[in-house]
Design a protein around this motif. Sequence first.
Motif, PDB file in Angstrom:
ATOM      1  N   VAL A  96       8.367   2.701  13.742  1.00  0.00           N
ATOM      2  CA  VAL A  96       7.764   3.277  12.541  1.00  0.00           C
ATOM      3  C   VAL A  96       6.691   4.267  12.973  1.00  0.00           C
ATOM      4  O   VAL A  96       5.848   3.965  13.817  1.00  0.00           O
ATOM      5  CB  VAL A  96       7.164   2.168  11.645  1.00  0.00           C
ATOM      6  CG1 VAL A  96       6.385   2.771  10.482  1.00  0.00           C
ATOM      7  CG2 VAL A  96       8.267   1.254  11.143  1.00  0.00           C
ATOM      8  N   GLY A  97       6.728   5.457  12.380  1.00  0.00           N
ATOM      9  CA  GLY A  97       5.757   6.493  12.733  1.00  0.00           C
ATOM     10  C   GLY A  97       4.659   6.682  11.714  1.00  0.00           C
ATOM     11  O   GLY A  97       3.569   7.157  12.044  1.00  0.00           O
ATOM     12  N   ARG A  98       4.932   6.322  10.463  1.00  0.00           N
ATOM     13  CA  ARG A  98       3.942   6.552   9.405  1.00  0.00           C
ATOM     14  C   ARG A  98       3.899   5.352   8.485  1.00  0.00           C
ATOM     15  O   ARG A  98       4.922   4.818   8.072  1.00  0.00           O
ATOM     16  CB  ARG A  98       4.313   7.786   8.604  1.00  0.00           C
ATOM     17  CG  ARG A  98       3.187   8.319   7.749  1.00  0.00           C
ATOM     18  CD  ARG A  98       3.176   9.835   7.849  1.00  0.00           C
ATOM     19  NE  ARG A  98       1.827  10.320   7.702  1.00  0.00           N
ATOM     20  CZ  ARG A  98       1.415  11.096   6.708  1.00  0.00           C
ATOM     21  NH1 ARG A  98       2.274  11.503   5.797  1.00  0.00           N
ATOM     22  NH2 ARG A  98       0.171  11.486   6.646  1.00  0.00           N
ATOM     23  N   LEU A  99       2.666   4.947   8.164  1.00  0.00           N
ATOM     24  CA  LEU A  99       2.424   3.772   7.326  1.00  0.00           C
ATOM     25  C   LEU A  99       1.640   4.205   6.097  1.00  0.00           C
ATOM     26  O   LEU A  99       0.626   4.902   6.223  1.00  0.00           O
ATOM     27  CB  LEU A  99       1.640   2.731   8.132  1.00  0.00           C
ATOM     28  CG  LEU A  99       1.252   1.426   7.462  1.00  0.00           C
ATOM     29  CD1 LEU A  99       2.472   0.688   6.935  1.00  0.00           C
ATOM     30  CD2 LEU A  99       0.477   0.560   8.456  1.00  0.00           C
ATOM     31  N   GLY A 133      -7.827  -7.283 -18.721  1.00  0.00           N
ATOM     32  CA  GLY A 133      -8.310  -6.824 -20.022  1.00  0.00           C
ATOM     33  C   GLY A 133      -7.598  -5.592 -20.539  1.00  0.00           C
ATOM     34  O   GLY A 133      -7.936  -5.078 -21.600  1.00  0.00           O
ATOM     35  N   GLY A 134      -6.617  -5.095 -19.779  1.00  0.00           N
ATOM     36  CA  GLY A 134      -5.875  -3.917 -20.208  1.00  0.00           C
ATOM     37  C   GLY A 134      -6.368  -2.626 -19.584  1.00  0.00           C
ATOM     38  O   GLY A 134      -5.700  -1.600 -19.681  1.00  0.00           O
ATOM     39  N   GLU A 135      -7.539  -2.667 -18.953  1.00  0.00           N
ATOM     40  CA  GLU A 135      -8.081  -1.469 -18.309  1.00  0.00           C
ATOM     41  C   GLU A 135      -7.132  -1.000 -17.210  1.00  0.00           C
ATOM     42  O   GLU A 135      -6.547  -1.806 -16.488  1.00  0.00           O
ATOM     43  CB  GLU A 135      -9.456  -1.797 -17.699  1.00  0.00           C
ATOM     44  CG  GLU A 135     -10.055  -0.661 -16.905  1.00  0.00           C
ATOM     45  CD  GLU A 135     -11.280  -1.091 -16.105  1.00  0.00           C
ATOM     46  OE1 GLU A 135     -11.896  -0.203 -15.503  1.00  0.00           O
ATOM     47  OE2 GLU A 135     -11.594  -2.295 -16.062  1.00  0.00           O
ATOM     48  N   ARG A 136      -6.964   0.303 -17.095  1.00  0.00           N
ATOM     49  CA  ARG A 136      -6.129   0.889 -16.050  1.00  0.00           C
ATOM     50  C   ARG A 136      -7.046   1.456 -14.959  1.00  0.00           C
ATOM     51  O   ARG A 136      -8.080   2.037 -15.256  1.00  0.00           O
ATOM     52  CB  ARG A 136      -5.252   2.005 -16.610  1.00  0.00           C
ATOM     53  CG  ARG A 136      -4.356   1.609 -17.780  1.00  0.00           C
ATOM     54  CD  ARG A 136      -3.295   0.647 -17.450  1.00  0.00           C
ATOM     55  NE  ARG A 136      -2.325   1.174 -16.506  1.00  0.00           N
ATOM     56  CZ  ARG A 136      -1.141   0.641 -16.283  1.00  0.00           C
ATOM     57  NH1 ARG A 136      -0.759  -0.420 -16.968  1.00  0.00           N
ATOM     58  NH2 ARG A 136      -0.327   1.140 -15.405  1.00  0.00           N
ATOM     59  N   VAL A 137      -6.642   1.263 -13.709  1.00  0.00           N
ATOM     60  CA  VAL A 137      -7.427   1.720 -12.565  1.00  0.00           C
ATOM     61  C   VAL A 137      -6.537   2.570 -11.672  1.00  0.00           C
ATOM     62  O   VAL A 137      -5.386   2.222 -11.414  1.00  0.00           O
ATOM     63  CB  VAL A 137      -7.984   0.513 -11.766  1.00  0.00           C
ATOM     64  CG1 VAL A 137      -8.755   0.968 -10.536  1.00  0.00           C
ATOM     65  CG2 VAL A 137      -8.856  -0.353 -12.648  1.00  0.00           C
ATOM     66  N   ASP A 138      -7.092   3.680 -11.202  1.00  0.00           N
ATOM     67  CA  ASP A 138      -6.354   4.557 -10.296  1.00  0.00           C
ATOM     68  C   ASP A 138      -6.141   3.886  -8.950  1.00  0.00           C
ATOM     69  O   ASP A 138      -6.926   3.029  -8.527  1.00  0.00           O
ATOM     70  CB  ASP A 138      -7.127   5.863 -10.058  1.00  0.00           C
ATOM     71  CG  ASP A 138      -7.256   6.719 -11.308  1.00  0.00           C
ATOM     72  OD1 ASP A 138      -6.542   6.465 -12.300  1.00  0.00           O
ATOM     73  OD2 ASP A 138      -8.093   7.643 -11.283  1.00  0.00           O
ATOM     74  N   ALA A 139      -5.091   4.319  -8.260  1.00  0.00           N
ATOM     75  CA  ALA A 139      -4.820   3.868  -6.896  1.00  0.00           C
ATOM     76  C   ALA A 139      -4.977   5.050  -5.950  1.00  0.00           C
ATOM     77  O   ALA A 139      -4.496   6.151  -6.230  1.00  0.00           O
ATOM     78  CB  ALA A 139      -3.410   3.317  -6.783  1.00  0.00           C
ATOM     79  N   LEU A 140      -5.650   4.807  -4.869  1.00  0.00           N
ATOM     80  CA  LEU A 140      -5.760   5.791  -3.802  1.00  0.00           C
ATOM     81  C   LEU A 140      -4.565   5.580  -2.872  1.00  0.00           C
ATOM     82  O   LEU A 140      -4.314   4.453  -2.427  1.00  0.00           O
ATOM     83  CB  LEU A 140      -7.072   5.580  -3.043  1.00  0.00           C
ATOM     84  CG  LEU A 140      -7.359   6.499  -1.868  1.00  0.00           C
ATOM     85  CD1 LEU A 140      -7.435   7.959  -2.324  1.00  0.00           C
ATOM     86  CD2 LEU A 140      -8.667   6.083  -1.199  1.00  0.00           C
ATOM     87  N   VAL A 141      -3.812   6.628  -2.613  1.00  0.00           N
ATOM     88  CA  VAL A 141      -2.690   6.567  -1.680  1.00  0.00           C
ATOM     89  C   VAL A 141      -3.227   6.998  -0.320  1.00  0.00           C
ATOM     90  O   VAL A 141      -3.857   8.050  -0.198  1.00  0.00           O
ATOM     91  CB  VAL A 141      -1.529   7.484  -2.115  1.00  0.00           C
ATOM     92  CG1 VAL A 141      -0.382   7.434  -1.113  1.00  0.00           C
ATOM     93  CG2 VAL A 141      -1.053   7.121  -3.509  1.00  0.00           C
ATOM     94  N   MET A 142      -2.993   6.150   0.684  1.00  0.00           N
ATOM     95  CA  MET A 142      -3.492   6.432   2.023  1.00  0.00           C
ATOM     96  C   MET A 142      -2.329   6.355   3.014  1.00  0.00           C
ATOM     97  O   MET A 142      -1.331   5.686   2.757  1.00  0.00           O
ATOM     98  CB  MET A 142      -4.578   5.423   2.417  1.00  0.00           C
ATOM     99  CG  MET A 142      -5.745   5.388   1.447  1.00  0.00           C
ATOM    100  SD  MET A 142      -7.017   4.193   1.920  1.00  0.00           S
ATOM    101  CE  MET A 142      -7.922   5.205   3.103  1.00  0.00           C
ATOM    102  N   ALA A 143      -2.480   7.034   4.140  1.00  0.00           N
ATOM    103  CA  ALA A 143      -1.442   7.020   5.173  1.00  0.00           C
ATOM    104  C   ALA A 143      -2.085   6.990   6.557  1.00  0.00           C
ATOM    105  O   ALA A 143      -3.224   7.423   6.745  1.00  0.00           O
ATOM    106  CB  ALA A 143      -0.545   8.249   5.049  1.00  0.00           C
TER     107      ALA A 143
END
Length: 150
Positions: A96-99, A133-143
């Motif tokens: 695997v080269g990228r995670l 509670g229904g709140e939506r939270v962003d996700a940070l995409v990392m590599a």
Amino acid sequence: MVRRGKPEDGPILARLHSQSFETGWPEADFATYLRSDQTTDQVWVLDDPPVGFSVVRHLVDEAEILTLAVEPAGRRQGRGAALLRAVCEALSQLGVGRLFLEVAVDNEAAIGLYRRHGFVDQGVRRAYYQRRGGERVDALVMAYDLPAAH
């Protein structure tokens, strides 16, 4: 010590996950991952009995950490870092080269761990996680570009 997960680890992993995330995965999900004969799904467990684990999916030369958790009493003691290093080494050995991974933007401890280990921000998935509670939270995409196995 990091080892591959076994079917009997399922209940412990479900408990650890529910202690680590607002919405824990059910035991049946872990049973599926632990019994999978697909080489694309792997569960790595820290210590015996487990005090941490990671579920990883990989295909050819890329992989994604689906989840990584350490029991609350074991945090800030290097266990997450040890688990992450072992997972990266195992994936590197598999070619695997990228995670990749996604992490809630408000999970500062996890973001810090990943950045200290060389992960870099790739983008943001808006409203990716839903809280109780229904709140939506962003996700940070990392590599992270894994070093080639020797």
